[in-house]
Design an enzyme around this catalytic site. Structure first.
Site: not given
Ligand code: XBP
Ligand code: MG
Length: 254
Positions: A12, A14
């Site tokens: 993952d 973020d």
């Molecule tokens: C990540 C997200 C994303 C980011 C924003 O979740 O939910 O929406 O917050 O990115 P995970 P975008 O780590 O579970 O993948 O604005 O580009 O969508």
């Molecule tokens: Mg995440």
């Protein structure tokens, strides 16, 4: 689970590779709101609540639907969300380029160790593909995006996490079975997706995800740890040297 050799690590982005949510995405959303003349502001706590909805566009739509009824009633909402989100992505890219979002402890070390050991690397994330490339280039090195054989990101699948789709997509593109891979996640939505695809998962939690349900994780840690900076074990398996190594991962994937 059948016993198969570990072949690939699927990350993952973020919250797992870097603490991008509070100091990256949130800040970029607020900058995009201001640039559009909107008086919306997502403080740290508000954003924490909104993180229940994965995907930036989906999160925005949820916010408008639940907290901005007048905006929700104006025609052309979908187009305005797409435009706002495009501006947010530009702002996020600018922010990442300043070096404001370093990798979390142990990430660069473990990636290097995995590459040296011949493990294949992939990414399965909800965020926009451009954000991933920018983060890897500025947080690791210019050629880091090329270390990952598969970068499954954003709208590549219609159903975002907690649906397993992005992980199933990554497995298919790797040509591997779930039992040949390990996933790295930071959130309950994330581990629901990876476990939903049948992949053993290591969790490194952060301030936004502490206290969430990580049932089914191989190990729940406060970070991957570094020599001299051991990971704190919250649940499950403990890294033998205090920090997560490829040897631990091979052990845990059995
Ligand atoms: C990540 C997200 C994303 C980011 C924003 O979740 O939910 O929406 O917050 O990115 P995970 P975008 O780590 O579970 O993948 O604005 O580009 O969508
Ligand atoms: Mg995440």
């Amino acid at each position: 689970r059948q016993t198969m050799a570990l072949r690939a690590l699927i990350f993952d982005v973020d919250g797992t590779l870097a603490d991008t949510e509070r100091d990256g995405h949130r800040v970029a959303f607020n900058a995009a709101f201001a640039a559009a003349g909107l008086d919306w502001h997502w403080d740290v706590a508000t954003y924490g609540r909104l993180l229940a909805v994965t995907g930036g566009k989906e999160r925005l739509r949820h916010y408008v639907a639940t907290e901005r009824p007048r905006e929700a009633a104006r025609p052309g909402l979908d187009d305005r969300i797409v435009a706002l989100h495009a501006e947010k992505t530009r702002r996020y890219g600018d922010l990442v380029a300043t070096g404001a979002l370093p990798m979390r402890p142990g990430v660069a070390r473990l990636l290097a160790e995995a590459r040296a050991a011949g493990l294949r690397l992939a990414i399965a994330t909800t965020t926009t593909a451009a954000n991933v490339t920018a983060l890897l280039r500025h947080g690791l090195s210019e050629d880091a995006p090329g270390w990952f054989e598969v970068i499954a990101a954003g709208d590549v699948v219609p159903c975002k996490k907690p649906a397993p789709d992005v992980y199933l997509h990554a497995l298919e593109r790797l040509g591997l079975a779930a039992a040949e891979c390990l996933a790295f996640e930071d959130s309950e939505n994330g581990i629901r997706a990876s476990r939903g695809a049948g992949i053993a998962t290591v969790v490194t939690l952060n301030d936004y995800t502490r206290g969430q349900d990580f049932a089914g994780a191989v190990s729940v840690l406060d970070s991957l740890g570094e020599p001299g900076m051991p990971a704190r074990v919250v649940a499950g398996a403990a890294p033998r040297l205090g920090y997560v190594t490829v040897d631990d991962l091979r052990q845990w994937s059995r």
